[in-house]
Motif scaffolding. Structure first.
Motif, PDB file in Angstrom:
ATOM      1  N   ILE A 100       0.800  -1.220   0.085  1.00  0.00           N
ATOM      2  CA  ILE A 100       0.107  -0.155   0.031  1.00  0.00           C
ATOM      3  C   ILE A 100       0.749   1.143   0.001  1.00  0.00           C
ATOM      4  CG2 ILE A 100      -1.872  -1.421   1.195  1.00  0.00           C
ATOM      5  CD1 ILE A 100      -1.629   0.310   3.543  1.00  0.00           C
ATOM      6  N   MET A 103       1.700   1.963  -3.621  1.00  0.00           N
ATOM      7  CA  MET A 103       0.702   2.443  -4.406  1.00  0.00           C
ATOM      8  C   MET A 103       0.464   3.911  -4.015  1.00  0.00           C
ATOM      9  SD  MET A 103      -2.142  -0.639  -3.648  1.00  0.00           S
ATOM     10  CE  MET A 103      -3.586   0.408  -3.808  1.00  0.00           C
ATOM     11  N   ALA A 104       0.698   4.336  -2.724  1.00  0.00           N
ATOM     12  CA  ALA A 104       0.453   5.677  -2.131  1.00  0.00           C
ATOM     13  C   ALA A 104       1.653   6.633  -2.869  1.00  0.00           C
ATOM     14  CB  ALA A 104       0.594   5.606  -0.787  1.00  0.00           C
ATOM     15  N   LEU A 106       3.198   6.097  -5.810  1.00  0.00           N
ATOM     16  CA  LEU A 106       2.874   6.313  -7.151  1.00  0.00           C
ATOM     17  C   LEU A 106       1.926   7.231  -7.089  1.00  0.00           C
ATOM     18  CD1 LEU A 106       2.656   2.676  -8.420  1.00  0.00           C
ATOM     19  CD2 LEU A 106       4.030   4.545  -9.423  1.00  0.00           C
ATOM     20  N   ALA A 107       0.820   7.440  -6.225  1.00  0.00           N
ATOM     21  CA  ALA A 107      -0.190   8.374  -6.244  1.00  0.00           C
ATOM     22  C   ALA A 107       0.386   9.855  -5.765  1.00  0.00           C
ATOM     23  CB  ALA A 107      -1.375   8.059  -5.334  1.00  0.00           C
ATOM     24  N   MET A 108       1.298   9.765  -5.146  1.00  0.00           N
ATOM     25  CA  MET A 108       1.580  11.180  -4.630  1.00  0.00           C
ATOM     26  C   MET A 108       2.651  11.663  -5.485  1.00  0.00           C
ATOM     27  SD  MET A 108      -0.080  11.221  -1.833  1.00  0.00           S
ATOM     28  CE  MET A 108       0.590  12.801  -1.262  1.00  0.00           C
ATOM     29  N   ALA A 119      -3.608  13.673   2.100  1.00  0.00           N
ATOM     30  CA  ALA A 119      -2.759  12.544   2.342  1.00  0.00           C
ATOM     31  C   ALA A 119      -1.476  12.656   2.819  1.00  0.00           C
ATOM     32  CB  ALA A 119      -3.065  11.841   0.981  1.00  0.00           C
ATOM     33  N   VAL A 177       4.206   2.346   6.636  1.00  0.00           N
ATOM     34  CA  VAL A 177       3.657   2.762   5.519  1.00  0.00           C
ATOM     35  C   VAL A 177       4.249   4.398   5.259  1.00  0.00           C
ATOM     36  CG1 VAL A 177       1.729   3.774   4.226  1.00  0.00           C
ATOM     37  CG2 VAL A 177       1.570   1.603   5.325  1.00  0.00           C
ATOM     38  N   PRO A 178       4.406   5.451   6.041  1.00  0.00           N
ATOM     39  CA  PRO A 178       4.749   6.621   5.730  1.00  0.00           C
ATOM     40  C   PRO A 178       6.202   6.473   5.298  1.00  0.00           C
ATOM     41  CG  PRO A 178       3.656   6.944   7.767  1.00  0.00           C
ATOM     42  CD  PRO A 178       3.781   5.344   7.318  1.00  0.00           C
ATOM     43  N   THR A 181       6.579   4.800   1.871  1.00  0.00           N
ATOM     44  CA  THR A 181       6.030   5.954   0.754  1.00  0.00           C
ATOM     45  C   THR A 181       7.244   6.866   0.372  1.00  0.00           C
ATOM     46  OG1 THR A 181       3.905   5.600   1.803  1.00  0.00           O
ATOM     47  CG2 THR A 181       4.151   7.439   0.274  1.00  0.00           C
ATOM     48  N   LEU A 182       7.865   7.359   1.568  1.00  0.00           N
ATOM     49  CA  LEU A 182       8.939   8.240   1.337  1.00  0.00           C
ATOM     50  C   LEU A 182       9.950   7.789   0.554  1.00  0.00           C
ATOM     51  CD1 LEU A 182       9.534  10.470   4.635  1.00  0.00           C
ATOM     52  CD2 LEU A 182       9.159  11.233   2.366  1.00  0.00           C
TER      53      LEU A 182
END
Lengths: 294, 307, 372
Positions: A100, A103-104, A106-108, A119, A177-178, A181-182
């Motif tokens: 996830i 995915m995040a 990619l979105a960001m 978000a 997750v954060p 994502t970073l």
């Protein structure tokens, strides 16, 4: 000008800091082979192999020889359970947060959408608040939520919802997750969109483009994000401390519990194994990076 | 359907971020709001929560007390303010010491020959990845009254026929400070190293070419360019030091109580989650304020995730 | 089944609007009409930001027009995604998949068509032969030189046998010598396979060397479209005349029009100049006289009464094949390229500053353009 030239002061300071970092670790490892049970001075290795013999506070003979404390540790069932719990939690939360989180990322990195600022903010919060704030937050959430569910459904005994491995995993995912994502976002920043355009140009639709081109190319980023999540989860004490319940002890929680009661060389043995695994992991990581750099 | 999604980039982004966002709302936003709500309530006899709207937990935290000497309705009770102050000053001291230790080492690694650089860097990763609790344990072993340091000094004293009383090192503020520095040092080394490594060597040559001596080059070129690393490192050190309770619990015993210990005890021993929630929110606000003012000037980027 | 359209690609009144960072709207492509014939080597030439790359990306399907329509083989493209268009692109950055070998890169497009493995193998082999990179199948892109990577990018697009090949400054990253070699090779490959090439470049020499036709673009608009000879010899605007090669511009007012010829009074020279009327100038309007520096003849005495001006040499530059002579005439400086036909070490053979001479502008080599 030699760019690798360093002032003697820097060399000495570096040496001192390395000593500071390693003296405790070396001491921990050395003492895991200590013949002394009191663990005050290093009294030498346990000299011989054979049935257990002791002289005062010294172990003079053990079936495992110098590895006496490791054998004692292996007999300790609580450690086995805690190790299994730790691994289950780390693997599960790494797997979910890697997916996830990617995915995040990619979105960001790629898209503009209305809730993006929100978000982004929610992804920054866990990084900039102390863990204990999040820890007592999830504790409050789960205890209040479970109380409501248990009461309204009339659950009793084993059927009641309680804190345990499940709540720990869910909480670990939240703080992993954060970071995933970073890391992945940082990789995506250098990603040239023309690779994807080329794939589509050659006849690949969006899904095929992702799996054949985008994913293999960001895989190193996803892997390093997952590795980070894994170490964060493995290492976590504070959030686990609040989110865990009976039967879901992890290694850090177990060691913490021991420290408050008794100190035994078994803990040193456990530390030695942990440090050994870390060493292996670090060497592997370095190999991996060296290969990627080629 | 697929065709509409293909053309709607905004929907694609929203879809991708949804699982993460749900997680963050469920396990971060809602718990924080819950903490806020509870902090206005009060405890019942069993340690449960009575919801309400009162600031008494916050007032108590900042020294308002009704448990006073005879004749006074209210008075100032500095206990909790002191704890907050102690946590802040410990976090500042730890951060300062950690920076002064991490910077030379990071500089040393960054300027090392590339072949040795990875080895030096790995040597930082090993303590970093060694479990937090294990690292506190190491210092407990070292600092105990019957610990390794006292043992070694005692052994030396006996050899030299000097009378020796074991030093009381554990359960002192010093022990907590050393423990904190040890725990968080690697978190500072890596970001500073990352920002130092990024600096183009040509900049040093340019500075030398323009007549700057090595010291001035460091002050005018190296230091400003490595500031993002120092900022990222500070965030990685300051925030957790403010909130941790293991180091002070194990190395400080009952002597050194920090906000983290206070909160933990409210939830587990003293059983007043409402007061603990208020303390936790104050802790969060304090760290957010410090982070905000600190990052406003420099910002922080990828350095923060290298650890 | 091939559509019987004369044109491989048509752009009809295409507009592409982008939002600038300042928040204003910008037409990157502004009402462009283009017809690109089947089998043609067509170039879009212009400086950066002229809309050439955006036009190409719209043909490929990476962007969609804000207004207007693009037709490929007579079919309106609308919002057709790139993978459903029978065109392929060679990217400026090559965009070779770094995690795939040369073979896997080239085979990728054929796999997407679900071609049988035997056919893929044969076609990859043929195309590698065409770009002269046999035996490189197992290499990774990183292990190849820039020139080799460029050929692989070309092979990867060509192997699909598209109707149209789109090339976005494919030679931009190569050094000058390699670029010249590749220009000839690209042209040869294009003639061999007979595929329509649409080529984006900012290099006018490249466009002139390779193209059957060129569209010169500026600020999102097509300024002129034609063969290289037409573009160079008969520019229809001052912009094109200045952008392609070099020109002297003499501003003035149209005095008379005589069929193919027109006379312009040039105040700076205090005389009239006669040249070819491109058909756009009108009596009494402002016009600009345009003459290429290599088309001016230098003599001691005037060759004819018409279009001959006395002047003095200001500076000269010796560049080997030519000498560039800057001559002051009236209030203007006119540049003249003189071919060095004689080998000499005498500085006087190459004109000297202050030397008086006559410039002769042949009316048939001189263009009269509307001064827009």
């Amino acid at each position: 000008m030699n760019p690798h030239r360093r002032h003697p002061f820097i060399r000495i300071a570096a040496l001192v800091v390395y000593f500071f970092l390693y003296a405790p670790i070396v001491m921990l490892v050395l003492y895991s082979f200590n013949a002394s049970r009191t663990n005050i001075l290093f009294e030498g290795f346990i000299p011989s192999v054979g049935p257990l013999q002791m002289e005062g506070s010294l172990v003079t003979q053990s079936p495992c020889g110098a590895f006496h404390w490791f054998c004692e540790l292996a007999k300790n069932q609580e450690v086995g359970v805690a190790a299994r719990n730790t691994l289950t939690i780390a693997l599960t939360s790494t797997f979910v947060s890697a997916i996830i989180g990617t995915m995040a990322a990619l979105a960001m990195q790629r898209y503009n959408f209305r809730i993006k600022p929100f978000a982004q903010l929610s992804l920054y919060i866990p990084i900039v608040i102390p863990e204990i704030v999040m820890g007592i937050g999830v504790l409050t959430l789960f205890s209040q939520l479970f109380a409501i569910v248990n009461n309204s459904l009339g659950l009793a005994g084993d059927a009641r919802l309680t804190l345990g491995i499940g709540t720990v995993i869910v909480s670990h995912i939240a703080f992993c997750v954060p970071f995933v994502t970073l890391v992945v976002q940082a990789r995506l920043q250098g990603f040239d969109k023309s690779y994807e355009e080329a794939a589509m140009d050659l006849g690949a639709n969006e899904l095929v483009t992702f799996w054949r081109v985008t994913f293999p190319m960001i895989l190193p980023g996803v892997l390093s994000g997952a590795l980070l999540a894994f170490t964060l989860s493995l290492d976590d004490f504070v959030i686990t401390f609040f989110a865990t319940g009976p039967g879901a002890t992890t290694l850090p929680i177990y060691v913490y519990g021991l420290l408050r009661r008794i100190i035994t060389p078994q803990v040193n043995a456990l530390s030695t194994i942990w440090i050994g695994l870390v060493l292996v992991a670090v060497v592997l990581l370095q190999r991996l990076q060296a290969r990627e750099a080629k | 359907m697929l065709k509409r999604l293909r053309e709607n980039k905004s929907a694609q982004g929203t879809l991708l971020v949804t699982p993460t966002l749900l997680w963050m709302i469920g396990l971060l936003i809602i718990p924080l709001l819950l903490t806020l709500v509870i902090s206005f309530g009060s405890r019942d006899a069993d340690g449960g929560v009575i919801y309400g709207f009162s600031f008494h937990n916050y007032l108590r935290l900042f020294g308002y007390s009704t448990n006073c000497d005879a004749g006074q309705a209210s008075c100032f009770e500095p206990l909790y303010v002191n704890i907050l102050g102690r946590s802040l000053s410990l976090a500042f001291n730890t951060t300062l010491i950690v920076i002064s230790m991490a910077y030379p080492l990071a500089y040393f690694i960054a300027r090392a020959h590339p072949k040795q650089r990875t080895t030096f860097l790995m040597l930082v990763l090993v303590p970093l990845w060694t479990n937090f609790v294990i690292r506190v344990y190491a210092w407990m072993m070292l600092l105990r009254e019957q610990g390794v340091i006292n043992g070694i000094i005692g052994w030396l004293a006996a050899r030299l026929n000097i009378p020796f009383e074991p030093l009381q090192m554990l359960y002192t503020p010093g022990a907590v400070l050393v423990g904190m520095v040890y725990e968080f040092l690697p978190f500072m080394i890596l970001p500073i190293f990352t920002s130092l490594e990024k600096i183009d060597n040509a900049l040093f040559e340019a500075a030398a070419d323009l007549g700057a001596n090595p010291f001035r080059t460091f002050l005018r070129v190296t230091l400003p360019l490595s500031m993002p690393g120092v900022v990222a490192g500070t965030i990685l050190v300051f925030i957790p030091v403010m909130g941790t309770f293991i180091v002070s619990d194990i190395l400080g015993g009952r002597q050194v109580i920090l906000v983290g210990n206070l909160i933990q005890r409210q939830f587990l021993d003293a059983r007043d989650p409402t007061f603990g929630s208020a303390a936790s929110l104050i802790l969060m606000i304090l760290t957010l304020i410090v982070t905000y003012f600190y990052t406003r000037k420099f910002g922080f980027g990828e350095e923060i995730v290298v650890a | 089944m091939k559509e019987l359209s004369e044109f491989a690609v048509e752009m009809r009144d295409v507009v592409k609007t982008f939002k600038t960072p300042e928040g204003t709207m910008l037409n990157a492509v502004d009402h462009v009409n283009m017809n690109i014939k089947n089998g043609e080597f067509f170039s879009m030439l212009g400086s950066s930001g002229c809309g050439k790359t955006t036009s190409l990306r719209m043909m490929a399907g990476f962007e969609w027009p804000s207004e207007g329509e693009i037709y490929i083989e007579g079919q309106a493209m609308g919002h057709t995604p790139p993978f459903q268009r029978n065109v392929n692109t060679v990217f400026q950055s090559y965009a070779l998949f770094q995690h795939m070998t040369v073979y896997q890169n080239i085979a990728f497009g054929l796999e997407m068509e679900k071609a049988p493995p035997d056919e893929i193998k044969a076609r990859v082999g043929r195309v590698l032969d065409m770009v002269q990179l046999m035996g490189m199948e197992k290499r990774f892109p990183k292990q190849l030189s820039g020139g080799q990577q460029q050929r692989i990018a070309l092979a990867r697009a060509l192997v699909k046998l598209p109707n149209v090949l789109l090339l976005d400054e494919p030679l931009g990253a190569l050094d000058l010598k390699l670029r010249k070699e590749m220009q000839l090779e690209l042209k040869a490959i294009q003639q061999k396979v007979g595929i329509t090439f649409i080529y984006v470049t900012h290099d006018q020499e490249e466009a002139l060397t390779m193209s059957d036709r060129i569209a010169v673009m500026s600020k999102g608009k097509v300024m002129q479209m034609g063969t290289p000879v037409e573009i160079y010899e008969r520019p229809t605007s001052r912009f094109v005349a200045g952008f392609i090669g070099e020109s002297n511009f003499l501003e003035g007012t149209v005095q008379s029009i005589n069929g193919e010829r027109a006379n312009v009074l040039v105040p700076a020279l205090m005389t009239e100049v006669t040249g070819l009327n491109t058909g756009k100038v009108k009596m009494g309007e402002k016009a600009v006289v345009c003459i290429r520096p290599e088309k001016i003849r230098i003599s001691d005495e005037p060759v004819s009464k018409q279009n001959s001006f006395r002047g003095a040499v200001k500076t000269t530059t010796y560049i080997g094949s030519d000498t560039h002579v800057y001559v002051e005439v009236g209030k203007l400086t006119i540049k003249v390229w003189e071919q060095n036909r004689v080998s000499s070490l005498d500085p006087k053979a190459y004109y000297t500053a202050g030397q008086n001479l006559t410039l002769n502008l042949m009316p048939e080599n001189t263009l009269i353009l509307a001064d827009a």
